[in-house]
Design an enzyme around this catalytic site. Structure first.
Site, short mmCIF file in Angstrom:
data_model
loop_
_atom_site.label_atom_id
_atom_site.label_comp_id
_atom_site.label_asym_id
_atom_site.label_seq_id
_atom_site.Cartn_x
_atom_site.Cartn_y
_atom_site.Cartn_z
N TYR A 84 0.83 -1.21 0.00
CA TYR A 84 0.00 0.00 0.00
C TYR A 84 0.87 1.26 0.00
O TYR A 84 2.10 1.19 0.07
CB TYR A 84 -0.92 0.01 1.22
CG TYR A 84 -0.23 -0.31 2.53
CD1 TYR A 84 0.21 -1.60 2.81
CD2 TYR A 84 0.02 0.67 3.49
CE1 TYR A 84 0.86 -1.92 3.99
CE2 TYR A 84 0.67 0.37 4.68
CZ TYR A 84 1.09 -0.92 4.91
OH TYR A 84 1.74 -1.23 6.07
N ASP A 86 1.75 4.57 2.07
CA ASP A 86 1.64 5.19 3.38
C ASP A 86 2.30 6.57 3.26
O ASP A 86 3.51 6.67 3.13
CB ASP A 86 2.36 4.33 4.42
CG ASP A 86 2.09 4.82 5.83
OD1 ASP A 86 1.16 5.64 5.99
OD2 ASP A 86 2.81 4.42 6.75
N GLU A 91 4.71 0.98 0.92
CA GLU A 91 5.01 0.18 2.13
C GLU A 91 4.53 -1.24 1.92
O GLU A 91 3.46 -1.47 1.38
CB GLU A 91 4.31 0.81 3.35
CG GLU A 91 4.53 0.01 4.63
CD GLU A 91 4.29 0.82 5.91
OE1 GLU A 91 4.28 2.06 5.83
OE2 GLU A 91 4.12 0.19 6.96
N SER A 93 3.92 -4.83 4.02
CA SER A 93 3.90 -5.60 5.27
C SER A 93 3.92 -7.07 4.91
O SER A 93 3.05 -7.54 4.17
CB SER A 93 2.62 -5.33 6.06
OG SER A 93 2.61 -4.00 6.51
N THR A 94 4.89 -7.78 5.43
CA THR A 94 4.98 -9.21 5.15
C THR A 94 3.78 -9.92 5.76
O THR A 94 3.16 -9.41 6.70
CB THR A 94 6.24 -9.85 5.76
OG1 THR A 94 6.11 -9.83 7.20
CG2 THR A 94 7.50 -9.13 5.33
N HIS A 148 9.42 -1.56 10.57
CA HIS A 148 8.88 -1.94 11.87
C HIS A 148 8.72 -3.45 11.96
O HIS A 148 8.29 -4.09 11.01
CB HIS A 148 7.52 -1.27 12.09
CG HIS A 148 7.57 0.23 12.09
ND1 HIS A 148 6.46 1.02 12.10
CD2 HIS A 148 8.63 1.08 12.10
CE1 HIS A 148 6.82 2.30 12.10
NE2 HIS A 148 8.13 2.36 12.10
N ASN A 150 7.00 -6.73 14.12
CA ASN A 150 5.83 -7.05 14.95
C ASN A 150 5.98 -8.45 15.52
O ASN A 150 6.34 -9.37 14.79
CB ASN A 150 4.56 -6.98 14.11
CG ASN A 150 4.33 -5.58 13.59
OD1 ASN A 150 3.98 -4.68 14.34
ND2 ASN A 150 4.56 -5.37 12.30
N ARG A 234 0.22 -7.29 20.08
CA ARG A 234 1.22 -7.25 19.01
C ARG A 234 2.23 -6.19 19.41
O ARG A 234 1.91 -5.01 19.46
CB ARG A 234 0.55 -6.87 17.68
CG ARG A 234 1.53 -6.61 16.54
CD ARG A 234 0.80 -6.26 15.24
NE ARG A 234 0.07 -5.00 15.32
CZ ARG A 234 0.35 -3.90 14.63
NH1 ARG A 234 1.38 -3.89 13.79
NH2 ARG A 234 -0.37 -2.80 14.75
N HIS A 236 4.81 -3.70 18.64
CA HIS A 236 5.17 -2.97 17.43
C HIS A 236 6.53 -2.32 17.69
O HIS A 236 6.65 -1.43 18.52
CB HIS A 236 4.07 -1.91 17.19
CG HIS A 236 4.21 -1.16 15.91
ND1 HIS A 236 4.24 0.21 15.87
CD2 HIS A 236 4.27 -1.58 14.63
CE1 HIS A 236 4.33 0.59 14.60
NE2 HIS A 236 4.35 -0.47 13.84
#
Lengths: 494, 66
Positions: A84, A86, A91, A93-94, A148, A150, A234, A236
């Protein structure tokens, strides 16, 4: 007993265009849209294939694109990742991964997705401009963007304990997992700070807090579990650098997952390792290329980052002997992590430059030093900053990371498979496989749910509140044997 | 210093002393090999480095990150 450390990484990529009229928001959108449009053109259609056996992900027939949520440029991919825009960055996210080595694989698959996006976007842009995608965390002018991590945590563990005990690892792991950077954007110039171990270290100003863009805290308090909030948290983690090195990413995620498991089991007795001033210590460690800076501890004593890492390693080693490493998702991966952690600390102690083929910051430092020696230039030369940035260029023709002989933990074939196939041991499997087979019927895909529209009747929501449910063991046979989405939902009892 | 750290320090010192002789003779050869490799890498970097490094560095601006 600590719960399994399901983990994932979100990376904001830096982008650059050689055309100054290009705007970063539209370039980011172009990257994501180009990737998705290419999938459409390639005929993304798993319906006549057996997705578990065919990892190509492409067929010659016309099919459906992967599900795109209602927001503009926000795609959920068949490998379970989310891709997406950002703000002004693309960005990725796996998907949720069950062990640290698998996360290294999906982090690299994310890079490959960005690389394919850039190839496609540049075709579209033609001679007007060329877009370059950089996987780092700083533009060298005081702007930072994140990578980042998680980690799934047990909700029963008090957050105050996590925050208090994890800080020492966050600060000292930098010596293994920093990505390296020329100069300083905050605390000095190229004369006083020629090179730093970490890209991100100097951007942290608080110990604990909710912010991610201003006054960044070492421990981020965002509480958005994307899972059953009564059972899970989670964590972060925003302190990390984006790594090119597979070894660095493995150490970053693996050691942190293990330290968090130890905290969950109340095993990390590190009261004697607290810093007097964590923010200051973080800046010191980031600037300490010689690994010899003595840091002030809260108990009045002092220690170097390396000494503290040895202490954490010893505690982890004892923990592993007593409890095994089920929290790392795979005993073999756990064993591999402990060996790598120990050998890395040994090398950092005896000869850090021997890690120039393993750790990002060492590879970059050695390269820059050699470049300086050859050309007789100073640390202030802009060419060095160009080398620094270009180390992180994800285009293989430009990437300097690819040219310095770095050790690999992964196979390129596996990375290409992971671009389209989800991990098998988390709920990402269910998400990814459903998107591959039933994208026409899926109206919304999120971390913790899928919503189906079967046309006759109300929307049906399938919650996925446990990251360890919906694995290949649970649902592979069901997904493969069902004729259509209605059949699947019947099978699930939805 | 806690015991563990001393153990690591002393182990590595002992190892260094034992292996010093071997390492010394091997270090010249491996050092030269390393230097040759690095030379090759530097040659290649001169080829692939952005032509106008200064302009590239100046125009690389990334706002709005987390």
């Amino acid at each position: 007993m600590a719960i399994a450390k399901v983990c994932g990484i979100e990376t904001e990529y830096g982008i650059h265009s050689n055309n100054e009229h290009d705007n970063p928001v539209s370039l980011s959108s172009l990257l994501v849209n180009s990737y998705v449009a290419d999938l459409e053109r390639a005929g993304w259609d798993f319906e006549n294939e057996n997705p578990a056996n065919d990892a190509r992900g492409f067929s010659a027939t016309n099919g459906q694109p992967p599900q795109i949520e209602t927001h503009l440029v926000n795609a959920v991919l068949t490998n379970g990742a989310r891709y997406y825009v950002d703000h002004a960055h693309p960005e990725l996210s796996t998907p949720e991964c069950a062990n640290p080595l698998e996360l290294v694989l999906y982090d690299k698959a994310g890079e490959e997705i960005l690389r394919r996006s850039a190839t496609s976007a540049n075709k579209y842009l033609g001679t007007e401009s060329t877009v370059t995608v950089i996987k780092n965390n700083s533009d060298g002018k005081g702007n930072s963007y994140g990578c980042h991590e998680n980690y799934l945590m047990d909700r029963e563990v008090p957050f105050s304990r996590i925050a208090k005990q994890v800080i020492t690892h966050f600060i000292t792991r930098i010596i293994m997992v920093g990505a390296g950077k020329v100069g300083s954007e905050i605390t000095g110039d190229s004369h006083t700070v020629p090179f730093q171990v970490s890209q991100r270290g100097e951007f942290f100003e608080e110990e604990i807090g909710l912010e991610t863009t201003l006054k960044r805290p070492i421990v981020n308090t965002r509480d958005e579990p994307h899972a059953d909030p009564a059972r899970f948290r989670r964590l972060h983690v925003i302190v990390g650098d984006a790594n090119m090195s597979e070894v660095s990413t493995f150490l970053k995620v693996g050691t942190t997952a293990l330290v968090l498991a130890m905290i969950e089991d109340n095993w990390l007795d590190n009261a004697d390792m607290m810093f007097a001033n964590p923010v200051h210590a973080m800046h010191q460690v980031s600037q300490d290329v010689e690994l010899c800076t003595v840091l002030d501890l809260a108990n009045g004593k002092t220690a170097t980052a390396l000494q503290l890492q040895w202490k954490i390693f010893e505690l982890a080693s004892n923990y592993a002997k007593q409890n095994g490493l089920p929290a790392l998702g795979d005993e073999e991966v756990g064993k591999m992590l402990m060996e790598r952690w120990e050998s890395t600390l040994e090398s950092l102690e005896s000869d850090p430059m021997s890690l120039a083929n393993q750790l990002d910051w060492v590879a970059k430092y050695r390269l820059l030093q050699a470049y300086i020696d050859r050309h007789g230039i100073s640390w202030a030369d802009p060419k060095l900053r160009a080398i620094d940035i270009q180390y992180h260029d994800i285009n293989p023709e430009k990437s300097l990371y690819r040219r310095v002989g770095m050790e690999r933990l992964l196979d390129d074939d596996d990375i290409n498979k992971a671009v389209v196939m989800p991990p098998r041991d988390t709920r990402a499997f269910f998400r990814g496989m459903c998107l591959a087979r039933f994208s026409k019927e899926i109206v919304s895909a999120n971390w913790d749910s899928l919503v189906f529209d079967l046309k006759d009747g109300p929307l049906k929501r399938v919650p996925m509140m446990d990251p360890l449910k919906g694995t290949a063991d649970h649902v592979d046979a069901l997904i493969q044997n069902c004729r259509d989405a209605a059949d699947l939902l019947n099978g699930l009892g939805a | 210093m806690p015991e563990r750290e001393q153990k690591h320090k002393s182990t590595s010192t002992k190892r260094e002393t034992e292996e010093e002789a071997d390492e010394h003779s091997a270090s010249t050869a491996s050092g030269e090999k390393l230097k040759a490799e690095l030379d090759d890498i530097l040659d290649e970097i001169d080829e692939v480095l952005e032509e106008n490094a200064e302009e590239f560095v100046r125009s690389y601006v990334q706002k709005g990150g987390q």
